[in-house]
Write a protein that holds these residues in place. Sequence first.
Motif, mmCIF file in Angstrom:
data_model
loop_
_atom_site.group_PDB
_atom_site.id
_atom_site.type_symbol
_atom_site.label_atom_id
_atom_site.label_comp_id
_atom_site.label_asym_id
_atom_site.label_seq_id
_atom_site.Cartn_x
_atom_site.Cartn_y
_atom_site.Cartn_z
ATOM 1 N N ASP A 362 22.239 1.216 8.476
ATOM 2 C CA ASP A 362 21.075 1.920 9.102
ATOM 3 C C ASP A 362 19.800 1.355 8.701
ATOM 4 O OD1 ASP A 362 22.549 3.200 10.963
ATOM 5 O OD2 ASP A 362 22.483 5.165 10.531
ATOM 6 N N LEU A 363 19.730 1.495 7.253
ATOM 7 C CA LEU A 363 18.676 0.985 6.682
ATOM 8 C C LEU A 363 18.381 -0.784 6.865
ATOM 9 C CD1 LEU A 363 18.359 3.179 3.501
ATOM 10 C CD2 LEU A 363 16.615 3.029 5.228
ATOM 11 N N THR A 364 19.559 -1.180 6.714
ATOM 12 C CA THR A 364 19.623 -2.871 6.808
ATOM 13 C C THR A 364 19.212 -3.054 8.427
ATOM 14 O OG1 THR A 364 21.182 -2.727 5.467
ATOM 15 C CG2 THR A 364 21.013 -4.666 6.636
ATOM 16 N N LYS A 365 19.463 -2.286 9.245
ATOM 17 C CA LYS A 365 19.232 -2.470 10.621
ATOM 18 C C LYS A 365 17.572 -2.245 11.057
ATOM 19 C CE LYS A 365 22.693 0.057 12.357
ATOM 20 N NZ LYS A 365 23.499 0.696 13.027
ATOM 21 N N LEU A 366 17.268 -1.406 10.359
ATOM 22 C CA LEU A 366 15.975 -0.994 10.324
ATOM 23 C C LEU A 366 15.184 -1.984 9.707
ATOM 24 C CD1 LEU A 366 13.362 1.029 10.929
ATOM 25 C CD2 LEU A 366 13.928 2.023 8.698
ATOM 26 N N GLU A 373 9.749 -7.649 14.128
ATOM 27 C CA GLU A 373 8.858 -7.194 14.642
ATOM 28 C C GLU A 373 7.406 -8.038 14.028
ATOM 29 O OE1 GLU A 373 7.430 -4.188 16.740
ATOM 30 O OE2 GLU A 373 9.523 -4.723 17.504
ATOM 31 N N LEU A 374 7.588 -8.362 12.639
ATOM 32 C CA LEU A 374 6.558 -9.283 12.142
ATOM 33 C C LEU A 374 6.718 -10.950 12.504
ATOM 34 C CD1 LEU A 374 6.722 -7.530 8.545
ATOM 35 C CD2 LEU A 374 4.791 -7.662 10.305
ATOM 36 N N GLY A 375 7.524 -11.079 13.394
ATOM 37 C CA GLY A 375 7.763 -12.587 13.524
ATOM 38 C C GLY A 375 8.527 -13.465 12.918
ATOM 39 N N ILE A 432 9.530 -3.537 1.341
ATOM 40 C CA ILE A 432 9.770 -4.467 1.503
ATOM 41 C C ILE A 432 9.031 -5.322 2.703
ATOM 42 C CG2 ILE A 432 11.844 -6.209 2.391
ATOM 43 C CD1 ILE A 432 13.608 -4.282 1.009
ATOM 44 N N VAL A 433 8.790 -4.571 3.644
ATOM 45 C CA VAL A 433 8.008 -4.900 4.850
ATOM 46 C C VAL A 433 6.463 -5.302 4.505
ATOM 47 C CG1 VAL A 433 7.124 -3.870 7.147
ATOM 48 C CG2 VAL A 433 9.684 -3.572 6.422
ATOM 49 N N GLU A 448 5.645 0.063 13.258
ATOM 50 C CA GLU A 448 5.889 1.436 13.056
ATOM 51 C C GLU A 448 7.514 1.656 12.863
ATOM 52 O OE1 GLU A 448 6.238 5.063 12.982
ATOM 53 O OE2 GLU A 448 4.231 4.121 13.217
ATOM 54 N N LEU A 449 7.718 1.844 11.602
ATOM 55 C CA LEU A 449 9.150 1.982 11.017
ATOM 56 C C LEU A 449 9.941 3.411 11.610
ATOM 57 C CD1 LEU A 449 9.138 0.821 7.333
ATOM 58 C CD2 LEU A 449 10.261 -0.131 9.218
ATOM 59 N N ARG A 450 9.111 4.278 11.569
ATOM 60 C CA ARG A 450 9.748 5.516 12.075
ATOM 61 C C ARG A 450 10.142 5.354 13.565
ATOM 62 N NH1 ARG A 450 9.999 9.331 8.116
ATOM 63 N NH2 ARG A 450 8.457 8.911 6.321
#
Length: 957
Positions: A362-366, A373-375, A432-433, A448-450
């Motif tokens: 799940d964290l990998t998918k996130l 999202e950052l391109g 990381i983001v 918006e990670l959450r």
Amino acid sequence: MSNVFYQEKFQDRHNGPRAEEVQEMLSYLGVQSLDQLIEQAVPSQIRLKKSLALPAALSEQAYLAKIQRIADKNKVFKSYIGQGYYDVTVPAVIQRNVLENPGWYTQYTPYQAEIAQGRLQALLNFQTAVSDLTGLEIANASLLDEATAAAEAMFMLYSARKNKTANVFLVTPNIYPQTLDVLQTRAVPFGVEIRVADLGEQNLTEDIFAALIQYPAADGTITDYTNFATAAHDKNIMVCAVADLMSLALLTPPGEWGADVVVGNSQRFGVPMGFGGPHAAFFATKEAYKRNIPGRIIGVTSDASGNYALRMALQTREQHIRRDKASSNICTAQALLAIMASFYAVYHGPQGVKNIATRINDLTKLLNKALQELGYEQINKTYFDTLRIVVGDQAGALKAEALNNELNFFYQEGIVGISLDETTTFEDVETIVKVFAKIKGKSWNDVELRGLANQLESSIPSEAVRTSPYLTHPVFNSYHSESEMLRYIKSLEAKDLSLCHSMIPLGSCTMKLNATTEMLPLTWAHFGGLHPFAPADQTSGYMQLINELNDWLSEITGFAKMSFQPNSGAQGEYAGLMVIRAYHESRGEGHRNVCLIPASAHGTNPASASMAGLKVVVVKCDAYGNIDVADLRAKAQEHAASLNSLMVTYPSTHGVFEESIIEICEIVHQNGGQVYMDGANMNAQVGLTSPGFIGADVCHLNLHKTFCIPHGGGGPGMGPIGVAAHLVPFLPNHEIVEISGEQGISAVSAAPFGSASILTISYAYIAMMGGDGLTDATKTAILNANYIKARLESHYPVLYAGANGRCAHEMILDCRTFKSVGIEVGDIAKRLMDYGFHAPTVSFPVAGTLMVEPTESESKAELDRFCEALIAIRSEIAAIETGEIDQKENVLKHAPHTAEIVSADEWNRPYSRQTAAYPLPYVKLNKFWPSVGRVNDSQGDRTLICSCPPMEEYAEA
């Protein structure tokens, strides 16, 4: 006189006998001094003329201060490198009560099953977990690492191939580089072709005997291989999968889509990275291959009372019996680490393991969602824990920013690989983001990670989603609170005899003190938390330790350089022979393929020679157990044109310093060969002589013997090799971390420096002993052995001795004459358990004998207790010889005696309960009770059960 300059010496803690005890033993032997005894035991022509040039010995406190400074030089960044190594959370209850507990790490290999039921159960749990997760019927009790496990699978499938002309092993290009490196090394001697090609049905040609798949692939992608496996089987091509054990909680197990063998690493199940090891590899296969599988298998049987009992099954496959026909040269495994992994599975259970795997995914998918999202372009459409992000010419800037934030990624030509693990948190993903956002010139707040956490989509293709259950046995569903887990661990520990209880006098195995101070740094984060492929500027502490240890061991062995890559003694043998092979080839003499091996050699010697593609020619031993020099000379001359090497153990496996060893080395050299010395008995050499001084060209060291790494119930081990100057260019290299020159052989183990974290133990031992301390330890080991010999030789014939009647550090007690009254050497071994002792080495190197090695760490009081036990047993045999006691109904034949048997209401044996349980007064003070009676070996082999059975099913079987 002032005591201001007094400093306690570690050697006084390491060596067992006190000064007054040394004098008592010397008097018993009829010599004036320790040096006089050494003159009688060690031939003058091989004795060193100078002391070891090592740094002065450190006190325990000074050593801990020094090793802390070294550890601080290692930089423990967050590791997202992956490539088969991942950060983990070691459950504290397992770290404290197993990894840091001498009750677990000082046990010996469970050859004596009755006093090893605890670790046998833990290893059976490991086998069960592996079988469940891989979807195959049978698993072994661990191998050395993932890469060598893959190589073992290749060799097993090659030996079992139906088309005997097929010699190609098809390997996916999407494989970890270190695994391919080791496969190539192992393939060379057998003429196996490693063909790296896409796993398409069009590539399944007739010359292929097996194919290897990485699952998930090295780049992290997930593929359904069902059709490929079917197509391969249609063409009599077998399939091996190298699998990530944690991923199998979510992915279809390879056994269900058609794999014949599944190998991998259990490191993710709670074992620290440790700069490469030690980690327990796993090996699972179909029941059809149960007699081909390498390594040890734990099996279920029963004891003399019909109770559930465990043992090592199918032991006839061991190297000392099959020798050059053995299926593998594996001797040690990674038992302690397999035990840790099994407890991890028990502690977390099926739901806990699935929760951990799901969270990683799940964290990998996130992270994937956020980077998009950052391109950024993320290449992997399917994945478990690994993403590949295209960064192009921004790779350098990204790497710099990642390092500023103490993050390690995997970099590959404009692509960044990120592998998440059990320790990764939501906050780590945020970090990381931030790094990736900065490179794009964006704010991480733009994502918006959450919110994204609620929009995750599956990254595992539907056809690869696991639907079958695993870890269903009650053992994996009963101990999830720490209280219950602690009690379970302790209940198993209580069934096993270790060095916590008494000396373990195993000849050739050197079960000496593993000092607490030596062990402490092993679990420090600055040693345990490093990835083996971390950037060099983060590993300077390890490199200082390895370089200093290289210098020290080179001085001790008389060699030019060491390689620390071999992660067991048998791996060291193989590596040494492959180095010799490369040396001959460099001189245009690649045809040299004959290896001379004395009849008395360790069984791993001929097995290793066979693996290195050599033809074994056996050299006779004379009536005194020494190498027959005339026979050696004749065979060396007969095979001079093709002589590759001699493998020789020194002191000999018979426990003697052979007088002719220098002449033996010269004969081999005169006929074009190299001398490989087996360092199993190095404990009798250190400071007195050395392989290099004697004339050897290469020697492996069993760091788990001479240099104090504990045996861990059957591993970990380390088998570094030292070589003379002319062999240095050929030492093993590594595909990822360059550690040798262009002429270096390819890798023999997965990690550049093998099981690097446990090198801290040997480093500590040498640093605290110093040159004089190491020499005194060797002398004390020889003293202790000769004292036991003197005490016992009027009761048991001692088979071999040197010219002056002295042994080296071990001796062989002849028990063959007792067969005339029905007593086998195994009966003596079992009866010793009633006296609180582990048996010496049974029936090796001579059938019907006991090989005894006391080591320097045992006190005179402990040596006397052991001697009294064997003398008492000899009296019990004497009573049978005189007819006073029946040959079948006696205390030896019924040994060992459990508390249940001795305390039963009914007692109809022709000897007393007191005789059974408390045969000598000292036993009453500290009784160790075997948890089962004598184990039924043949039943276990007839009905091989090697995973945890429900008791009702076992009773029916």
